[in-house]
Scaffold this motif. Sequence first.
Motif, PDB file in Angstrom:
ATOM      1  N   ALA A   1       5.834  -1.920  -0.535  1.00 61.31           N
ATOM      2  CA  ALA A   1       4.732  -2.278   0.361  1.00 61.31           C
ATOM      3  C   ALA A   1       5.296  -3.088   1.517  1.00 61.31           C
ATOM      4  O   ALA A   1       5.529  -4.287   1.411  1.00 61.31           O
ATOM      5  N   VAL A   2       5.554  -2.410   2.641  1.00 61.39           N
ATOM      6  CA  VAL A   2       6.199  -3.016   3.803  1.00 61.39           C
ATOM      7  C   VAL A   2       5.214  -3.051   4.959  1.00 61.39           C
ATOM      8  O   VAL A   2       4.524  -2.062   5.224  1.00 61.39           O
ATOM      9  N   LEU A   3       5.137  -4.180   5.633  1.00 61.38           N
ATOM     10  CA  LEU A   3       4.295  -4.254   6.816  1.00 61.38           C
ATOM     11  C   LEU A   3       4.725  -3.183   7.812  1.00 61.38           C
ATOM     12  O   LEU A   3       5.901  -3.062   8.151  1.00 61.38           O
ATOM     13  N   ALA A   4       3.759  -2.392   8.270  1.00 59.73           N
ATOM     14  CA  ALA A   4       4.046  -1.355   9.266  1.00 59.73           C
ATOM     15  C   ALA A   4       3.716  -1.893  10.649  1.00 59.73           C
ATOM     16  O   ALA A   4       2.757  -2.647  10.822  1.00 59.73           O
ATOM     17  N   PHE A   5       4.507  -1.485  11.643  1.00 62.72           N
ATOM     18  CA  PHE A   5       4.309  -1.949  13.012  1.00 62.72           C
ATOM     19  C   PHE A   5       3.454  -0.983  13.815  1.00 62.72           C
ATOM     20  O   PHE A   5       3.342  -1.112  15.036  1.00 62.72           O
ATOM     21  N   ALA A   6       2.865  -0.005  13.120  1.00 62.38           N
ATOM     22  CA  ALA A   6       1.924   0.930  13.717  1.00 62.38           C
ATOM     23  C   ALA A   6       0.998   1.409  12.609  1.00 62.38           C
ATOM     24  O   ALA A   6       1.399   1.512  11.457  1.00 62.38           O
TER      25      ALA A   6
ATOM     26  N   LEU B   1       9.188 -10.662   3.096  1.00 59.60           N
ATOM     27  CA  LEU B   1      10.590 -10.528   3.496  1.00 59.60           C
ATOM     28  C   LEU B   1      11.389  -9.782   2.434  1.00 59.60           C
ATOM     29  O   LEU B   1      12.278  -8.982   2.756  1.00 59.60           O
ATOM     30  N   SER B   2      11.062 -10.037   1.162  1.00 54.11           N
ATOM     31  CA  SER B   2      11.749  -9.332   0.078  1.00 54.11           C
ATOM     32  C   SER B   2      11.466  -7.834   0.144  1.00 54.11           C
ATOM     33  O   SER B   2      12.374  -7.004  -0.009  1.00 54.11           O
ATOM     34  N   GLU B   3      10.210  -7.475   0.387  1.00 54.17           N
ATOM     35  CA  GLU B   3       9.856  -6.057   0.504  1.00 54.17           C
ATOM     36  C   GLU B   3      10.572  -5.410   1.689  1.00 54.17           C
ATOM     37  O   GLU B   3      11.043  -4.268   1.610  1.00 54.17           O
TER      38      GLU B   3
END
Length: 399
Positions: free
Chosen positions: A270-275, A310-312
């Motif tokens: 689960a990674v923050l997406a920039f779009a 940050l870990s993801e």
Amino acid sequence: MVYDLAVIGGGIVGLATALEVTRRYPALSVAVLEKEDGLARHQTGRNSGVIHAGVYYQPGSLKARFCKEGVEATIGFCRENGLPHEQCGKLLVATEAEELARMAALQERCMANGLPVERLDATELRRREPHVRGVGALFVPTTGIADYGAIARRMGELIEAAGGAILTGREVSGIREEGGEVVIEAGGRTLRARNLIACAGLMADRLARLCGIDLDFRIVPFRGEYYRLGSDRDQIVRHLIYPIPDPGLPFLGVHLTRMIGNYVTVGPNAVLAFAREGYRFRDVDPRDLAEMIGYSGFRKVIRTHLRSGLSEMWNSLSKRRYLALCQRYCPELRLDDLTPYRAGVRAQAVLADGTLVHDFLIRETARSIHVCNAPSPAATSAIPIARDLVGRAEKRFGW
């Protein structure tokens, strides 16, 4: 032409809703608007394919109720329409003794939600899954797998067979309610309908705003990245293999998933997406990014979950670290077992105080109903969600 109902969103929730309307009210004219050139191009066609049993959800919540109903409804739809599915069951594996207490709490949650569940010791786990290691596990037999893209496309065919219209390539740019109608600007054309139901997923907040809804949330996109195991690993597991989730984290963790097509995937993280449709790490949308950074709820989420976020992100950038997550319960996997696979982006509603909205969130105006948050297990729950939305429409629109 003025349609009786316009449904925005060609994912499984929007299609299930349109199909439910055609079945209950065959005399009503229905149009489905989808901005892409085909159906199920985003969350529906890019998820893990799991028919969720409803293990994790708060008893009494819409998630818990819709998911439990959705298992039977999804399997029933597949059977009726000759679509592939399998109820292979899920194992939630405790890899350390410290996780046994959390596993016991999950067992209680299963029982509270009326789900069959069996507790296994390490010996029985090893007997059922020779390639999996753990100190214990929960077996949930009602979990299964399906092809949600295929389900959605079949729903589209049934809608058209009932006289409904599937209008692709219609990105909505404007909505206004006037003169007893909803006027929708989409794909350079104007469409009129007496009522509207919006099931827009990653764009849910933007469509709600177009209808004048005073938003108390925003959509924040999280990318889920997967790998596919090589064909020599197709039989590595008999069930779906999940870790015991950390209750302090918002997502379930990386798992092994048998897929329709007889192969196995690993994921998602689960990674923050920039779009909002950022399926690759390098995908950046300036508008989406600016909206996120400018939203106080997003900034609070980042502060609260900075370490795990940050870990993801690091796990995303390092294939070796990603592999280590899998080796906790399947130690024989190696780097060359992980081959690229499609990513998905999850639409997560976040309140202004930084709270992640975990249940379904629905907002209404005089002539419109908006599904503002439909997180997993929305695909499993699509048919019960549709029934609920049509019930709301009956009251709101006077059908």
